[in-house]
Design an enzyme around this catalytic site. Structure first.
Site, PDB file in Angstrom:
ATOM      1  N   ASP A   1      28.912  44.332  71.294  1.00 14.65           N
ATOM      2  CA  ASP A   1      27.857  44.677  70.347  1.00 14.65           C
ATOM      3  C   ASP A   1      28.405  45.613  69.270  1.00 14.65           C
ATOM      4  OD1 ASP A   1      25.675  45.703  68.989  1.00 14.65           O
ATOM      5  OD2 ASP A   1      24.535  46.216  70.787  1.00 14.65           O
TER       6      ASP A   1
ATOM      7  N   SER B   1      18.394  48.943  68.993  1.00 13.92           N
ATOM      8  CA  SER B   1      19.044  49.086  67.697  1.00 13.92           C
ATOM      9  C   SER B   1      18.569  50.360  66.985  1.00 13.92           C
ATOM     10  CB  SER B   1      18.774  47.833  66.862  1.00 13.92           C
ATOM     11  OG  SER B   1      19.611  47.737  65.751  1.00 13.92           O
TER      12      SER B   1
END
Length: 206
Positions: free
Chosen positions: A130, A75
């Site tokens: 995602d 991330s």
């Protein structure tokens, strides 16, 4: 495996972070010859940590001279790992490797191309739908672009290599429309929970 790892954790509140993610870019001064721009927030955070990282990697290299240097993160941490890998290259670690998971876009199209000319061991793993890997936005309006090489994990957990020249490969993560994306697929990578403190990790949404 005789490696020195520089690993960055992601945001503690992933969904809030993505919701408030800015699109402000700044000149990439680490490599002026790139003539490119990167995300201001990512770059500022990476630069604040860089001196400490370079210092510690140097000490470890003196102790383990044959060790490889690898950066990684998930991330927000993946964005920092990308920028740090490039700065370590600048400091002479030209064989540095980068392994990222669920990375947002870090810089403009010129930056994406430039990284490809410097790093031969760069792996950006994406998972299904995602939502983080679609931020900040790409295209001519915002001009944020991913770096190759993308390795795409599908709904069955199988991973395959995407295009090595088209970093926004529409047969991989880029195949999904904005309304199809979710946060659950960001919190699951290669069968591992990457949730907020791993206290909560919803199952993948197929």
């Amino acid at each position: 495996d005789n490696s020195i790892y520089v690993v960055f954790r992601g945001s503690e509140s992933i969904l809030n972070w993505v919701t408030n993610l800015s699109t402000t870019k700044t000149p990439y001064t680490s490599f002026p010859d790139c003539n490119c721009e990167v995300h201001e927030g990512f770059y500022s955070a990476e630069q604040r940590a860089l001196a400490q990282v370079v210092n510690q990697v140097g000490k470890l290299k003196n102790t383990y001279p044959t060790a490889k240097v690898k950066t990684s993160g998930h991330s927000l941490g993946a964005a920092l790992a990308t920028l740090t890998a490039m700065d370590l290259y600048r400091y002479g670690y030209t064989d540095v490797q980068c392994y990222n998971f669920g990375s947002p876009r870090v810089g403009d199209q010129a930056f994406s191309a430039f990284v490809g000319t410097k790093m031969t061991n760069f792996w950006r793993v994406t998972h299904l739908k995602d939502m983080v890997v679609h931020n900040p936005g790409s295209g001519s309006l915002l001009d944020f672009w991913h770096v190759c090489q993308e390795e795409y994990e599908d709904a069955m957990g199988n991973v395959h290599s995407c295009s090595s020249s088209i970093c926004e490969d529409q047969t991989c993560a880029d195949q999904w429309a904005p309304w199809q994306l979710n946060i659950a697929d960001h919190l699951n990578y290669l069968g591992m929970c990457m949730g907020e403190g791993c206290g909560y990790c919803p199952p993948p949404v197929n």
